[in-house]
Design a protein around this motif. Structure first.
Motif, PDB file in Angstrom:
ATOM      1  N   LYS A  77       3.605  35.917  64.573  1.00 34.95           N
ATOM      2  CA  LYS A  77       4.638  35.831  65.603  1.00 34.95           C
ATOM      3  C   LYS A  77       5.595  37.024  65.502  1.00 34.95           C
ATOM      4  CE  LYS A  77       4.558  30.804  66.056  1.00 34.95           C
ATOM      5  NZ  LYS A  77       5.310  29.542  65.862  1.00 34.95           N
ATOM      6  N   ALA A  78       5.937  37.403  64.295  1.00 30.47           N
ATOM      7  CA  ALA A  78       6.821  38.555  64.101  1.00 30.47           C
ATOM      8  C   ALA A  78       6.165  39.817  64.658  1.00 30.47           C
ATOM      9  CB  ALA A  78       7.146  38.730  62.642  1.00 30.47           C
ATOM     10  N   LEU A  79       4.872  39.976  64.421  1.00 26.64           N
ATOM     11  CA  LEU A  79       4.159  41.137  64.931  1.00 26.64           C
ATOM     12  C   LEU A  79       4.122  41.148  66.457  1.00 26.64           C
ATOM     13  CD1 LEU A  79       2.413  43.624  64.455  1.00 26.64           C
ATOM     14  CD2 LEU A  79       0.419  42.114  64.272  1.00 26.64           C
ATOM     15  N   ASN A 102      14.981  40.736  67.748  1.00 29.09           N
ATOM     16  CA  ASN A 102      15.674  39.631  67.046  1.00 29.09           C
ATOM     17  C   ASN A 102      14.702  38.467  66.769  1.00 29.09           C
ATOM     18  OD1 ASN A 102      18.137  40.989  66.953  1.00 29.09           O
ATOM     19  ND2 ASN A 102      18.768  40.206  68.968  1.00 29.09           N
ATOM     20  N   LEU A 103      13.830  38.173  67.749  1.00 23.27           N
ATOM     21  CA  LEU A 103      12.825  37.115  67.533  1.00 23.27           C
ATOM     22  C   LEU A 103      11.875  37.500  66.399  1.00 23.27           C
ATOM     23  CD1 LEU A 103      11.916  36.100  71.207  1.00 23.27           C
ATOM     24  CD2 LEU A 103      13.214  34.760  69.527  1.00 23.27           C
ATOM     25  N   ALA A 104      11.528  38.766  66.326  1.00 19.88           N
ATOM     26  CA  ALA A 104      10.642  39.221  65.255  1.00 19.88           C
ATOM     27  C   ALA A 104      11.324  39.045  63.901  1.00 19.88           C
ATOM     28  CB  ALA A 104      10.272  40.685  65.479  1.00 19.88           C
ATOM     29  N   LYS A 105      12.651  39.353  63.862  1.00 22.22           N
ATOM     30  CA  LYS A 105      13.381  39.177  62.613  1.00 22.22           C
ATOM     31  C   LYS A 105      13.394  37.700  62.181  1.00 22.22           C
ATOM     32  CE  LYS A 105      16.442  43.176  63.280  1.00 22.22           C
ATOM     33  NZ  LYS A 105      17.854  43.611  63.509  1.00 22.22           N
ATOM     34  N   VAL A 106      13.620  36.796  63.154  1.00 19.12           N
ATOM     35  CA  VAL A 106      13.620  35.357  62.834  1.00 19.12           C
ATOM     36  C   VAL A 106      12.261  34.938  62.281  1.00 19.12           C
ATOM     37  CG1 VAL A 106      13.779  33.036  63.796  1.00 19.12           C
ATOM     38  CG2 VAL A 106      15.415  34.798  64.509  1.00 19.12           C
ATOM     39  N   ALA A 107      11.197  35.423  62.912  1.00 19.53           N
ATOM     40  CA  ALA A 107       9.851  35.078  62.451  1.00 19.53           C
ATOM     41  C   ALA A 107       9.608  35.600  61.035  1.00 19.53           C
ATOM     42  CB  ALA A 107       8.814  35.651  63.418  1.00 19.53           C
ATOM     43  N   ILE A 108      10.098  36.825  60.789  1.00 18.26           N
ATOM     44  CA  ILE A 108       9.947  37.392  59.447  1.00 18.26           C
ATOM     45  C   ILE A 108      10.710  36.558  58.420  1.00 18.26           C
ATOM     46  CG2 ILE A 108      10.531  39.386  58.026  1.00 18.26           C
ATOM     47  CD1 ILE A 108       9.935  41.152  60.462  1.00 18.26           C
ATOM     48  N   GLU A 109      11.918  36.106  58.771  1.00 11.04           N
ATOM     49  CA  GLU A 109      12.692  35.259  57.855  1.00 11.04           C
ATOM     50  C   GLU A 109      11.935  33.964  57.547  1.00 11.04           C
ATOM     51  OE1 GLU A 109      16.412  34.726  59.726  1.00 11.04           O
ATOM     52  OE2 GLU A 109      17.186  36.728  59.237  1.00 11.04           O
ATOM     53  N   ARG A 110      11.342  33.360  58.579  1.00 11.31           N
ATOM     54  CA  ARG A 110      10.559  32.140  58.366  1.00 11.31           C
ATOM     55  C   ARG A 110       9.332  32.436  57.480  1.00 11.31           C
ATOM     56  NH1 ARG A 110      11.679  28.392  62.556  1.00 11.31           N
ATOM     57  NH2 ARG A 110      13.941  28.466  62.892  1.00 11.31           N
ATOM     58  N   GLN A 111       8.734  33.591  57.725  1.00 10.54           N
ATOM     59  CA  GLN A 111       7.583  33.966  56.901  1.00 10.54           C
ATOM     60  C   GLN A 111       8.001  34.123  55.443  1.00 10.54           C
ATOM     61  OE1 GLN A 111       6.033  37.904  57.603  1.00 10.54           O
ATOM     62  NE2 GLN A 111       3.970  37.340  56.864  1.00 10.54           N
ATOM     63  N   MET A 112       9.120  34.758  55.198  1.00 11.70           N
ATOM     64  CA  MET A 112       9.589  34.956  53.834  1.00 11.70           C
ATOM     65  C   MET A 112       9.953  33.632  53.176  1.00 11.70           C
ATOM     66  SD  MET A 112      11.935  38.397  54.439  1.00 11.70           S
ATOM     67  CE  MET A 112      12.560  38.378  52.757  1.00 11.70           C
ATOM     68  N   ASP A 113      10.538  32.720  53.964  1.00  8.42           N
ATOM     69  CA  ASP A 113      10.870  31.395  53.428  1.00  8.42           C
ATOM     70  C   ASP A 113       9.600  30.664  52.987  1.00  8.42           C
ATOM     71  OD1 ASP A 113      12.868  29.226  52.988  1.00  8.42           O
ATOM     72  OD2 ASP A 113      11.586  28.217  54.457  1.00  8.42           O
ATOM     73  N   ALA A 114       8.553  30.750  53.800  1.00  4.70           N
ATOM     74  CA  ALA A 114       7.272  30.123  53.433  1.00  4.70           C
ATOM     75  C   ALA A 114       6.697  30.763  52.175  1.00  4.70           C
ATOM     76  CB  ALA A 114       6.288  30.233  54.591  1.00  4.70           C
ATOM     77  N   GLU A 115       6.845  32.071  52.063  1.00  4.22           N
ATOM     78  CA  GLU A 115       6.346  32.757  50.871  1.00  4.22           C
ATOM     79  C   GLU A 115       7.108  32.332  49.626  1.00  4.22           C
ATOM     80  OE1 GLU A 115       6.724  36.844  51.888  1.00  4.22           O
ATOM     81  OE2 GLU A 115       4.875  36.914  53.068  1.00  4.22           O
ATOM     82  N   ARG A 116       8.410  32.134  49.784  1.00  5.24           N
ATOM     83  CA  ARG A 116       9.197  31.654  48.625  1.00  5.24           C
ATOM     84  C   ARG A 116       8.741  30.256  48.214  1.00  5.24           C
ATOM     85  NH1 ARG A 116      13.483  34.431  51.328  1.00  5.24           N
ATOM     86  NH2 ARG A 116      14.020  32.522  52.467  1.00  5.24           N
ATOM     87  N   GLN A 117       8.484  29.416  49.208  1.00  7.41           N
ATOM     88  CA  GLN A 117       8.000  28.066  48.893  1.00  7.41           C
ATOM     89  C   GLN A 117       6.676  28.137  48.142  1.00  7.41           C
ATOM     90  OE1 GLN A 117       9.503  25.168  49.347  1.00  7.41           O
ATOM     91  NE2 GLN A 117      11.293  26.015  50.397  1.00  7.41           N
TER      92      GLN A 117
END
Length: 267
Positions: A77-79, A102-117
């Motif tokens: 989604k970020a891409l 901005n939407l790409a940034k939000v998607a990247i943040e969600r991606q990073m959160d999933a990676e942390r999990q």
């Protein structure tokens, strides 16, 4: 902790000295049966606990895979948002381009959160997998020990029954020992021997009495001959005539005795 709490409850049974415990048991077979039942119940409890632990691991693994899917999805989604922003910016629509950036940034943040999990779950998954493998190994060992316990129970039970049977046979043999001076058979045999001895004594006594009677008869016959010879002398017979007459009488007696013997033999 999980491994210890599950397997620790049956460690005493697993390491118990069965023979030492049996020495104090009033009924070893019942005790062995109870030990097998207890061990079987503990195995069932351990199986349930291991299954629960495996289930918890599978849930963590499922969450990890969901985080993986979410990371990939948010990355895509970020891409897509970034590419859309580039398209708007190339066309001069800066506002739309910023919006999609901005939407790409939000998607990247969600991606990073999933990676942390995912990263935080990895040590837990590794640890739980190790625990599950150890629990499975421990459970297999428990099942082997249970089989050993069952075999030991069957062996000891068979040996106990054999010993009891041998003891019963020994007692039975002892009770019918004919050489035992206190046995009824021996006392009866002694009674028969005394009766046989009494009969022999009676026979000997009867035989002695009969011999005495015959001896008295012989003495009487000799006295009769003396009287007969004295009478012959007084009648004027010579000694030679008297001796000749006595010899003829003895021959007649011998002939009679032989006839009597032959008659008895034929009878």
């Amino acid at each position: 902790m999980v491994k210890q709490s599950i397997l620790g409850r049956i460690s005493t049974l697993a390491k118990a000295n069965i023979n030492a415990m049996l020495d104090k048991a009033e009924d070893p077979q019942k005790m062995l049966d109870q030990m097998v039942r207890d061990y079987t119940n503990n195995i069932a409890e351990a199986e349930a606990a291991v299954a629960q632990t495996i289930g918890n691991l599978r849930m963590i693994e499922d969450d990890y895979r969901e985080d993986q899917d979410a990371s990939r999805s948010w990355g895509q989604k970020a891409l897509a948002a970034s590419q859309k922003a580039d398209d708007f910016r190339s066309s001069g629509d800066t506002a739309s381009a910023d919006k999609f950036d901005n939407l790409a940034k939000v998607a990247i943040e969600r991606q990073m959160d999933a990676e942390r999990q995912m990263k935080s779950a990895e040590p837990t998954i590794t640890s739980q997998r190790d625990i599950v493998e150890r629990l499975k190994t421990g459970l297999d060992q428990m099942k082997v020990k249970r089989q050993q316990l069952v075999s030991k129970r069957d062996e000891l039970t068979a040996r106990a029954k054999s010993a009891h049977a041998q003891s019963a046979v020994a007692d039975a043999v002892k009770s019918i020992d004919l050489l035992d001076p206190t046995s009824e058979v021996n006392r009866f045999e002694e009674k028969v021997r005394r009766e046989e001895a009494r009969v022999r004594g009676q026979q000997e006594l009867a035989s002695s009495s009969l011999d005495a009677q015959f001896e008295s008869l012989e003495d009487l016959g000799e006295q009769t001959e003396v009287e007969a010879r004295l009478a012959a002398l007084k009648a004027g017979q010579s000694p030679a005539q008297i001796e000749s007459s006595a010899a003829e009488g003895q021959n007649l007696q011998l002939d009679y005795a032989e006839d009597e013997t032959a008659t008895r033999a034929q009878a």
